[in-house]
Design a protein around this motif. Structure first.
Motif: not given
Length: 128
Positions: A38-46
């Protein structure tokens, strides 16, 4: 890269030796890559957290600097006793082999700085 099941690096395929199964791996000790969940904003990245350098906080504390190949976010991960020493040395020596400036234009860069410094070194300046 903390997992409940047996760890296997998704980038190089490394698996822990016997007795190392219960370690919560933050990065692969073989290739030093990590998984960017997850990135700093809490969005899934992978994306893969690719090792790009190391940072020595002190003699006893070092960190691996990693950059996500998808979103570009930078992270650090603590260096552990399990980490590949050859890979760590390669990361540490990287800037020496590929400096951020053209080495062949060093004298020109020194001249632009007002003539302070010399390609011949500190010792020669002290003798003059």
């Amino acid at each position: 890269m903390k997992r409940e099941e047996e760890f296997e690096c998704p980038y190089c395929g490394w698996v822990p030796d016997a007795g190392m199964e219960n370690i919560a791996w933050e990065h692969c000790p073989n290739c030093l890559s990590g998984l960017h969940d997850y990135d700093r904003e809490g969005n899934a990245c992978g994306g893969e957290l690719e090792p790009i350098s190391i940072w020595a906080k002190s003699r006893s504390q070092g960190r691996i600097i990693q950059r996500c190949v998808i979103c570009g976010e930078l992270r650090t991960s603590p260096i552990t006793r399990h980490d590949n020493p050859v890979k760590l040395m390669s990361l540490a020596a990287g800037p020496l082999g590929a400096p951020a400036f053209p080495v062949e234009r060093m004298q020109e860069l020194l001249d632009l700085m007002g003539g302070q410094g010399s390609m011949e070194g500190w010792n020669r300046e002290q003798r003059e």
